[in-house]
Design a protein around this motif. Structure first.
Motif, PDB file in Angstrom:
ATOM      1  N   ALA A 153      11.495 -43.067  58.143  1.00 24.30           N
ATOM      2  CA  ALA A 153      11.690 -41.768  57.494  1.00 24.30           C
ATOM      3  C   ALA A 153      12.384 -40.820  58.463  1.00 24.30           C
ATOM      4  O   ALA A 153      12.392 -41.034  59.684  1.00 24.30           O
ATOM      5  N   ARG A 154      12.967 -39.769  57.898  1.00 20.71           N
ATOM      6  CA  ARG A 154      13.612 -38.733  58.704  1.00 20.71           C
ATOM      7  C   ARG A 154      13.122 -37.375  58.229  1.00 20.71           C
ATOM      8  O   ARG A 154      12.837 -37.168  57.047  1.00 20.71           O
ATOM      9  N   ILE A 155      13.040 -36.444  59.184  1.00 26.76           N
ATOM     10  CA  ILE A 155      12.590 -35.083  58.888  1.00 26.76           C
ATOM     11  C   ILE A 155      13.765 -34.127  59.060  1.00 26.76           C
ATOM     12  O   ILE A 155      14.460 -34.157  60.090  1.00 26.76           O
ATOM     13  N   ALA A 156      13.995 -33.285  58.059  1.00 22.74           N
ATOM     14  CA  ALA A 156      14.981 -32.200  58.145  1.00 22.74           C
ATOM     15  C   ALA A 156      14.238 -30.875  58.024  1.00 22.74           C
ATOM     16  O   ALA A 156      13.294 -30.747  57.239  1.00 22.74           O
ATOM     17  N   HIS A 157      14.648 -29.891  58.813  1.00 16.46           N
ATOM     18  CA  HIS A 157      13.991 -28.581  58.749  1.00 16.46           C
ATOM     19  C   HIS A 157      14.990 -27.495  59.117  1.00 16.46           C
ATOM     20  O   HIS A 157      16.085 -27.769  59.638  1.00 16.46           O
ATOM     21  N   LEU A 158      14.622 -26.250  58.854  1.00 16.12           N
ATOM     22  CA  LEU A 158      15.477 -25.103  59.155  1.00 16.12           C
ATOM     23  C   LEU A 158      15.497 -24.822  60.651  1.00 16.12           C
ATOM     24  O   LEU A 158      14.565 -25.198  61.372  1.00 16.12           O
ATOM     25  N   LEU A 159      16.542 -24.132  61.076  1.00 23.34           N
ATOM     26  CA  LEU A 159      16.656 -23.692  62.462  1.00 23.34           C
ATOM     27  C   LEU A 159      16.474 -22.186  62.532  1.00 23.34           C
ATOM     28  O   LEU A 159      16.847 -21.467  61.593  1.00 23.34           O
ATOM     29  N   PRO A 160      15.927 -21.665  63.624  1.00 29.25           N
ATOM     30  CA  PRO A 160      15.823 -20.208  63.789  1.00 29.25           C
ATOM     31  C   PRO A 160      17.220 -19.585  63.859  1.00 29.25           C
ATOM     32  O   PRO A 160      18.222 -20.278  64.056  1.00 29.25           O
ATOM     33  N   PRO A 161      17.314 -18.248  63.729  1.00 29.62           N
ATOM     34  CA  PRO A 161      18.624 -17.582  63.718  1.00 29.62           C
ATOM     35  C   PRO A 161      19.460 -17.822  64.959  1.00 29.62           C
ATOM     36  O   PRO A 161      20.678 -17.766  64.895  1.00 29.62           O
ATOM     37  N   THR A 162      18.860 -18.072  66.125  1.00 31.70           N
ATOM     38  CA  THR A 162      19.646 -18.306  67.329  1.00 31.70           C
ATOM     39  C   THR A 162      20.511 -19.538  67.196  1.00 31.70           C
ATOM     40  O   THR A 162      21.592 -19.615  67.750  1.00 31.70           O
ATOM     41  N   ALA A 163      20.020 -20.505  66.430  1.00 27.51           N
ATOM     42  CA  ALA A 163      20.771 -21.743  66.268  1.00 27.51           C
ATOM     43  C   ALA A 163      21.779 -21.662  65.141  1.00 27.51           C
ATOM     44  O   ALA A 163      22.604 -22.526  64.980  1.00 27.51           O
ATOM     45  N   THR A 164      21.688 -20.605  64.336  1.00 24.86           N
ATOM     46  CA  THR A 164      22.648 -20.428  63.259  1.00 24.86           C
ATOM     47  C   THR A 164      23.275 -19.050  63.369  1.00 24.86           C
ATOM     48  O   THR A 164      22.664 -18.054  63.022  1.00 24.86           O
ATOM     49  N   PRO A 165      24.512 -18.945  63.885  1.00 22.80           N
ATOM     50  CA  PRO A 165      25.152 -17.651  64.108  1.00 22.80           C
ATOM     51  C   PRO A 165      25.295 -16.824  62.856  1.00 22.80           C
ATOM     52  O   PRO A 165      25.464 -15.632  62.916  1.00 22.80           O
ATOM     53  N   THR A 180      24.727 -26.324  60.237  1.00 28.62           N
ATOM     54  CA  THR A 180      24.321 -25.543  61.403  1.00 28.62           C
ATOM     55  C   THR A 180      23.034 -24.768  61.160  1.00 28.62           C
ATOM     56  O   THR A 180      22.364 -24.375  62.107  1.00 28.62           O
ATOM     57  N   SER A 181      22.635 -24.544  59.894  1.00 24.80           N
ATOM     58  CA  SER A 181      21.409 -23.804  59.620  1.00 24.80           C
ATOM     59  C   SER A 181      20.197 -24.715  59.521  1.00 24.80           C
ATOM     60  O   SER A 181      19.080 -24.239  59.396  1.00 24.80           O
ATOM     61  N   THR A 182      20.426 -26.031  59.529  1.00 23.24           N
ATOM     62  CA  THR A 182      19.336 -26.998  59.457  1.00 23.24           C
ATOM     63  C   THR A 182      19.569 -28.067  60.513  1.00 23.24           C
ATOM     64  O   THR A 182      20.632 -28.156  61.123  1.00 23.24           O
ATOM     65  N   THR A 183      18.564 -28.877  60.714  1.00 19.96           N
ATOM     66  CA  THR A 183      18.698 -30.011  61.625  1.00 19.96           C
ATOM     67  C   THR A 183      17.975 -31.211  61.032  1.00 19.96           C
ATOM     68  O   THR A 183      16.976 -31.052  60.312  1.00 19.96           O
ATOM     69  N   VAL A 184      18.489 -32.397  61.297  1.00 22.28           N
ATOM     70  CA  VAL A 184      17.889 -33.641  60.831  1.00 22.28           C
ATOM     71  C   VAL A 184      17.458 -34.435  62.059  1.00 22.28           C
ATOM     72  O   VAL A 184      18.285 -34.793  62.905  1.00 22.28           O
ATOM     73  N   LEU A 185      16.171 -34.701  62.152  1.00 21.66           N
ATOM     74  CA  LEU A 185      15.640 -35.405  63.312  1.00 21.66           C
ATOM     75  C   LEU A 185      15.926 -36.903  63.202  1.00 21.66           C
ATOM     76  O   LEU A 185      16.161 -37.429  62.106  1.00 21.66           O
ATOM     77  N   PRO A 186      15.922 -37.622  64.326  1.00 19.56           N
ATOM     78  CA  PRO A 186      16.183 -39.069  64.298  1.00 19.56           C
ATOM     79  C   PRO A 186      15.147 -39.810  63.458  1.00 19.56           C
ATOM     80  O   PRO A 186      14.013 -39.360  63.274  1.00 19.56           O
ATOM     81  N   SER A 187      15.565 -40.959  62.964  1.00 20.91           N
ATOM     82  CA  SER A 187      14.687 -41.773  62.135  1.00 20.91           C
ATOM     83  C   SER A 187      13.529 -42.329  62.961  1.00 20.91           C
ATOM     84  O   SER A 187      13.698 -42.734  64.113  1.00 20.91           O
TER      85      SER A 187
END
Length: 590
Positions: A153-165, A180-187
């Motif tokens: 499985a993989r997890i995707a979640h939002l990033l804080p504002p610093t990571a999304t200009p 750029t507003s989200t990130t997908v973690l490794p499987s």
């Protein structure tokens, strides 16, 4: 609580693409509502494999949304984009928190979520998106096949504002922005994911968001507003930008803080949502990411457009007229001003009652409950109509009273001069420095609404005689003045039509002063009576550029140049007013 059949049906509704599903397949999906996983786990292997088995039998992806207690609250057939929760049903905690819901989604031949799934994650502000790719044959093809199985499985979640200009998407850049507003973690293997602490994960993530927003000086009592501008083919780019800048100032004057701006070019406004479908999604994304609790458009919206936008965006939507009405409600001081503001607000609200049966009835406005909803709506409409009629009568009486005051002044043969101009041009400041009126004046749009009349005595340098004129401060004008405001403030605007002359004040320090000058002339041209001579006065020359002053002198050689706050050029202005008084006296002489 007793669960009735209707309530059970509402709780166990299956969303998404249900075409072609059999009865027993729907029952399997509904049974998912009775499942529960530990609240501190992303999922369990058993629950994930059950979703895989159902997806294989349906030959479609399945999404299950769970709260932080591990209870399924929504089951859907399709992708996260197809089964997402409507904005109005999502809890809103502010930009520093997530919505408290995670989504488990099955997939085939796709190891990671795509742009559509990440967009749904951002729009709903989910705690996490748990991506469950099926292996071992994937979905069955009609007529049988190898069942799907979840190995990782993989997890995707939002990033804080610093990571999304910023989420100000361009038309050709939405996929990159969502990435750029989200990130997908490794499987990771499913068993490893099942052992991770979900609550610790969410707590740490929200702590990052909280740290970002704690450093921002935000007035928690005020509205956080996202501006939306639509540049149509009939609108010049400079006028469009001026309108957005003016809306920014209007929001600031109303007590809100602007957190971002979204722009779109269109040949004409969309009849249902003003902007396109993709831009509505962008607005919702930016409102979510920046914690906006209001969206303000730079144009007037129809009642249907407001309802559609609020449904899609999930937050309050206002137009330019509503922002101006809110300012007027704050600025009105006298009984007459408050009367006119209430009349304008009710006239604005009246057509927007349509379609609000559900919100104005305990039972709603759907099939079987339409009667009570519409009855309540009609009752509210009649009450507003009666109030409008009563206010209209009081405004007419106010108009007659001011007419008698004008006749009394005319009986004394004192010429009257109305100070007109764009809002925040400095009209009240000028009246104060000329007559010691001591009325409220501030560097704000629509700082004063009520007309104020004061006598100004001018000394003739030849005969040393004192001559008097009446100066009247009027409400400031603005581009595209809303019709409800024109009608409600007619008692104020009549001071303009009944004056013998006008003193037209222009803020020369504003970069769009030529447009403001033209806007005032356009409004004056719509008045039923055209006043007499006009004295053009350019104000705030101390803050104006040399180029602006030279251009104004070239285009308006007979104008007067002053700085009212610094009392610069007032003697020249008094001399011109004396000449104007003499001209008016000759006109009034038999």
């Amino acid at each position: 609580m007793v669960v009735t059949p209707i309530l059970r049906w509402l709780i166990e509704t299956i969303h998404g693409d249900l075409k072609g599903l059999k009865t027993n397949q729907l029952k399997q999906l509904k049974r998912l509502y009775h499942q529960r996983i530990p609240g501190d786990r992303f999922t369990t292997p058993e629950f994930a494999q059950r979703l895989a088995a159902i997806s294989t039998e349906l030959d479609k992806p399945v999404c299950v949304y769970l709260n932080r207690r591990g209870q399924p609250i929504r089951v859907g057939v399709g992708t996260p984009r197809q089964t997402q929760i409507p904005p109005q049903e999502l809890p809103r905690y502010g930009a520093e928190r997530l919505c408290g819901i995670r989504c488990l989604a099955t997939a085939i031949d796709r190891d990671a979520p795509g742009t559509g799934e990440l967009t749904a994650l951002a729009l709903q502000r989910l705690d996490a998106l748990v991506w469950l790719p099926l292996t071992g044959g994937g979905f069955s093809r009609r007529g049988g096949g190898v069942g799907g199985y979840v190995r990782s499985a993989r997890i995707a979640h939002l990033l804080p504002p610093t990571a999304t200009p910023g989420l100000a998407l361009n038309d050709a850049q939405d996929s990159a922005t969502v990435a750029t507003s989200t990130t997908v973690l490794p499987s990771v293997p499913l068993e490893s994911l099942a052992e991770q602490d979900f609550l610790d994960f969410v707590t740490d993530l929200e702590a990052e968001f909280s740290r970002e927003f704690s450093g921002q000086a935000t007035d928690t009592d005020g509205d956080r507003v996202l501006l939306v501008g639509v540049q149509t083919s009939d609108r010049h780019p400079r006028a469009f930008e001026d309108g957005l800048a003016e809306l920014d100032r209007l929001v600031d004057t109303a007590g809100g803080s602007v957190v971002g701006v979204v722009r779109q070019k269109r040949s004409r406004p969309h009849p249902q949502t003003v902007v396109g479908e993709g831009k509505v999604e962008e607005i919702a994304l930016q409102a979510q990411s920046q914690g906006a609790n209001m969206v303000a458009f730079d144009r007037d919206l129809s009642p249907a457009q407001i309802r559609n936008l609020e449904k899609f965006i999930g937050t309050r939507v206002v137009d330019r007229t509503e922002v101006i009405l809110d300012i007027f409600a704050q600025r009105a001081r006298s009984g007459a001003g408050k009367l006119q503001v209430e009349l304008a607000q009710l006239e604005y609200l009246m057509p927007r009652l349509t379609g609000r049966g559900q919100s104005m009835s305990r039972l709603g406005g759907g099939i079987g409950t339409r009667g009570p909803g519409e009855t309540k709506l009609e009752t509210e409409r009649r009450a507003i109509q009666r109030r409008i009629a009563r206010l209209q009568q009081e405004v007419n009486e106010l108009q007659a009273h001011r007419g008698r005051l004008r006749q009394r002044r005319q009986h004394h043969e004192i010429p009257s001069v109305a100070i007109v101009g764009y809002t925040n041009a400095g009209k009240s400041t000028l009246l104060n420095v000329l007559t010691d009126a001591d009325i409220y004046a501030a560097d704000q749009l629509f700082a004063t609404l009520d007309p104020t009349t004061r006598r100004l005595t001018l000394t003739d340098p030849v005969s040393q005689e004192g001559r008097s004129i009446l100066l009247t401060d009027t409400v400031g004008f603005i581009q595209e003045l809303p019709p409800p405001l024109m009608d409600a403030f007619r008692a104020t605007l009549e001071e303009v039509t009944e004056a013998e002359a006008l003193l037209h004040l222009v803020d020369l320090s504003h970069p769009s002063w030529p447009r403001h000058l033209a806007a005032v002339h356009e409004i004056l041209g719509e008045m039923p009576v055209v006043p007499g001579p006009e004295l053009l006065v350019f104000n705030k020359i101390d803050a104006a550029s040399a180029e602006a002053i030279e251009l104004a002198k070239e285009q308006c050689p007979h104008a007067v140049f002053i700085a009212a706050s610094d009392r610069l050029g007032l003697e020249t202005l008094r001399h011109q007013l004396l000449n104007l008084e003499s001209k008016l006296h000759r006109i009034q002489a038999p």
